[in-house]
Design a protein around this motif. Structure first.
Motif, PDB file in Angstrom:
ATOM      1  N   GLU A  40      16.782  45.184  37.756  1.00 52.03           N
ATOM      2  CA  GLU A  40      15.815  43.844  38.078  1.00 52.03           C
ATOM      3  C   GLU A  40      16.050  43.109  37.098  1.00 52.03           C
ATOM      4  O   GLU A  40      16.215  41.783  36.960  1.00 52.03           O
ATOM      5  CB  GLU A  40      14.385  44.312  38.330  1.00 52.03           C
ATOM      6  CG  GLU A  40      13.401  43.030  38.507  1.00 52.03           C
ATOM      7  CD  GLU A  40      11.986  43.554  38.475  1.00 52.03           C
ATOM      8  OE1 GLU A  40      11.068  42.778  38.556  1.00 52.03           O
ATOM      9  OE2 GLU A  40      11.755  44.828  38.136  1.00 52.03           O
TER      10      GLU A  40
ATOM     11  N   ASP B 227       3.208  35.293  42.453  1.00 54.51           N
ATOM     12  CA  ASP B 227       2.803  34.518  43.647  1.00 54.51           C
ATOM     13  C   ASP B 227       2.680  33.180  43.432  1.00 54.51           C
ATOM     14  O   ASP B 227       3.186  32.740  42.117  1.00 54.51           O
ATOM     15  CB  ASP B 227       1.417  35.128  43.869  1.00 54.51           C
ATOM     16  CG  ASP B 227       0.064  35.237  42.776  1.00 54.51           C
ATOM     17  OD1 ASP B 227       0.527  34.128  41.951  1.00 54.51           O
ATOM     18  OD2 ASP B 227      -0.412  35.967  42.545  1.00 54.51           O
TER      19      ASP B 227
ATOM     20  N   ASP C  53      -2.937  40.452  36.036  1.00 53.15           N
ATOM     21  CA  ASP C  53      -2.260  39.154  36.270  1.00 53.15           C
ATOM     22  C   ASP C  53      -2.609  38.072  35.386  1.00 53.15           C
ATOM     23  O   ASP C  53      -1.829  37.215  35.108  1.00 53.15           O
ATOM     24  CB  ASP C  53      -2.809  38.691  37.769  1.00 53.15           C
ATOM     25  CG  ASP C  53      -2.124  39.270  38.896  1.00 53.15           C
ATOM     26  OD1 ASP C  53      -1.391  40.044  38.526  1.00 53.15           O
ATOM     27  OD2 ASP C  53      -2.849  38.972  40.012  1.00 53.15           O
TER      28      ASP C  53
ATOM     29  N   ARG D 162      17.299  39.193  36.989  1.00 52.59           N
ATOM     30  CA  ARG D 162      16.516  38.143  36.628  1.00 52.59           C
ATOM     31  C   ARG D 162      17.305  37.065  35.795  1.00 52.59           C
ATOM     32  O   ARG D 162      17.276  35.938  35.683  1.00 52.59           O
ATOM     33  CB  ARG D 162      15.278  38.638  36.099  1.00 52.59           C
ATOM     34  CG  ARG D 162      14.425  39.151  36.949  1.00 52.59           C
ATOM     35  CD  ARG D 162      13.483  38.216  37.818  1.00 52.59           C
ATOM     36  NE  ARG D 162      12.362  39.085  38.646  1.00 52.59           N
ATOM     37  CZ  ARG D 162      11.145  39.222  37.992  1.00 52.59           C
ATOM     38  NH1 ARG D 162      10.916  38.510  36.822  1.00 52.59           N
ATOM     39  NH2 ARG D 162      10.116  39.989  38.705  1.00 52.59           N
TER      40      ARG D 162
ATOM     41  N   ASP E 277      13.081  36.919  46.123  1.00 50.76           N
ATOM     42  CA  ASP E 277      12.956  38.149  45.703  1.00 50.76           C
ATOM     43  C   ASP E 277      11.715  38.207  44.597  1.00 50.76           C
ATOM     44  O   ASP E 277      11.685  39.305  43.897  1.00 50.76           O
ATOM     45  CB  ASP E 277      13.902  39.071  45.274  1.00 50.76           C
ATOM     46  CG  ASP E 277      15.035  39.153  46.524  1.00 50.76           C
ATOM     47  OD1 ASP E 277      14.568  39.226  47.596  1.00 50.76           O
ATOM     48  OD2 ASP E 277      16.236  39.324  46.077  1.00 50.76           O
ATOM     49  N   TYR E 278      11.550  37.150  44.054  1.00 48.36           N
ATOM     50  CA  TYR E 278      10.421  36.862  42.948  1.00 48.36           C
ATOM     51  C   TYR E 278       9.013  37.652  43.468  1.00 48.36           C
ATOM     52  O   TYR E 278       8.620  37.322  44.367  1.00 48.36           O
ATOM     53  CB  TYR E 278      10.335  35.778  42.411  1.00 48.36           C
ATOM     54  CG  TYR E 278       9.322  35.382  41.232  1.00 48.36           C
ATOM     55  CD1 TYR E 278      10.032  35.882  40.042  1.00 48.36           C
ATOM     56  CD2 TYR E 278       8.262  34.818  41.505  1.00 48.36           C
ATOM     57  CE1 TYR E 278       9.134  35.486  38.980  1.00 48.36           C
ATOM     58  CE2 TYR E 278       7.336  34.612  40.184  1.00 48.36           C
ATOM     59  CZ  TYR E 278       7.648  34.943  39.068  1.00 48.36           C
ATOM     60  OH  TYR E 278       7.044  34.681  37.987  1.00 48.36           O
ATOM     61  N   PRO E 279       8.598  38.592  42.446  1.00 47.58           N
ATOM     62  CA  PRO E 279       7.577  39.314  42.908  1.00 47.58           C
ATOM     63  C   PRO E 279       6.217  38.727  42.567  1.00 47.58           C
ATOM     64  O   PRO E 279       5.119  38.941  43.072  1.00 47.58           O
ATOM     65  CB  PRO E 279       7.624  40.549  41.953  1.00 47.58           C
ATOM     66  CG  PRO E 279       8.201  40.071  40.769  1.00 47.58           C
ATOM     67  CD  PRO E 279       9.402  39.070  41.243  1.00 47.58           C
TER      68      PRO E 279
ATOM     69  N   THR F  80       7.186  43.114  34.599  1.00 45.96           N
ATOM     70  CA  THR F  80       6.028  44.023  34.236  1.00 45.96           C
ATOM     71  C   THR F  80       6.809  45.455  34.052  1.00 45.96           C
ATOM     72  O   THR F  80       7.759  46.009  34.711  1.00 45.96           O
ATOM     73  CB  THR F  80       5.097  44.277  35.396  1.00 45.96           C
ATOM     74  OG1 THR F  80       4.377  42.966  35.575  1.00 45.96           O
ATOM     75  CG2 THR F  80       4.046  45.257  34.981  1.00 45.96           C
TER      76      THR F  80
END
Length: 229
Positions: A108, A192, A85, A112, A188-190, A101
Motif C-alpha cells: 500500500e 473520506d 481521525d 501511494r 482506492d483511497y481509504p 495508518t
C-alpha cells in the motif's frame, strides 16, 4: 533518474523494511530517526517524496511537516499509529498530502508513493509542450506545477495543486466531494470526503484574498466545488 525518498521514523525496523522495499523498486532512500535530523536533510537535499511519522523525538511530525511547508512543496505522506481521525485531519491541515495508518502493508505504501509521483511528475515528451493557464491575475503552470497570483508565487502542496489544476482546467464544472476524492486521491483511497474539505479550505487560504468570499474556488451548496473567475 532514481526517485529520491526520505523516510522519517524512530522505529528502525520499520525504516529498514520500507527502505529495503523501495530500493527494490529502484528508488534511492535516505533515513532520519528524529524531527531535527529530518528537517536538516530536507534543507540539504531535494526529495521527490517524504514519508513522515507523526510521533517523533525532538520535533514531532506535525511540526516537521509545518516547517517543511515554509520552504518546500515536496509531497509529504504522514505515517500515524493513531486511529483517531483527528490526527489524520490535523496532518492534512499542517500541509501533508496524504496519510497512511500503521500497521500498514508495504505494498500500500509503494502504491501511494507511485500514485503521488505519477501526479507530480510529467513524462519528458509531455514537458516539451508547455501548458500555462492564465485567468485574470492567476497563472497556473501545469508543467512546472507553479501558481502565481499578481506576480507572487503561491506555495501549494502536491494535492492542493492537483485540486486547483483540475478545477481550473474545467471552469464552472461542479465537482462533488466524492468526485474530487476519486479523481485526485484515487478510487482506492481509504480516506473520506473531509480530506477534500480540508484541502479546499487550505487552498482558499492561499489563493483567495478573502477566503470567506472566494474569488476563484466556489462552493455550490449541497453539491460540491467549482472554479470561476
Amino acid at each position: 533518474m532514481a526517485k529520491q525518498v526520505l523516510v522519517v521514523d524512530d522505529e528502525k525496523l520499520i525504516v529498514k523494511g520500507i527502505r529495503f522495499s523501495l530500493e527494490q523498486d529502484g528508488m534511492e532512500v535516505d533515513c532520519a530517526y528524529d524531527g531535527e535530523e529530518a528537517l536538516q536533510m530536507v534543507h540539504q537535499k531535494e526529495y521527490d517524496i517524504v514519508l513522515l511519522d507523526l510521533m517523533l523525538p525532538k520535533v514531532d511530525g506535525l511540526s516537521v511537516c509545518q516547517q517543511i511547508r515554509e520552504f518546500s512543496s515536496v509531497p509529504v505522506v504522514m505515517l500515524t499509529a493513531k486511529g483517531d481521525d483527528m490526527d489524520k485531519i490535523l496532518g492534512l491541515e499542517y500541509g501533508a498530502d496524504d496519510y497512511i495508518t500503521k500497521p500498514f502493508n508495504i505494498l500500500e505504501v509503494k502504491a501511494r508513493i507511485k500514485a503521488i509521483m505519477r501526479r507530480t511528475g510529467r513524462p519528458a515528451a509531455e514537458k516539451e509542450k508547455a501548458r500555462v493557464v492564465e485567468i485574470g491575475d492567476l497563472i497556473l503552470d501545469c508543467d512546472s506545477r507553479r501558481v502565481s497570483i499578481g506576480g507572487v508565487e503561491i506555495d501549494l502542496t502536491a494535492k492542493e495543486f492537483d485540486v486547483l489544476e483540475l478545477l481550473v482546467q474545467n471552469p464552472n464544472k461542479v465537482y462533488s466531494r466524492e468526485n474530487l476524492l476519486d479523481l485526485v486521491w484515487g478510487k482506492d483511497y481509504p480516506g473520506d470526503v473531509r480530506t477534500v474539505d480540508v484541502h479546499i479550505r487550505r487552498l482558499r487560504e492561499k489563493v483567495e484574498t478573502n477566503p470567506s468570499e472566494p474569488k476563484y474556488v466556489h462552493t455550490k451548496w449541497g453539491v460540491g466545488y467549482y472554479f470561476q473567475y
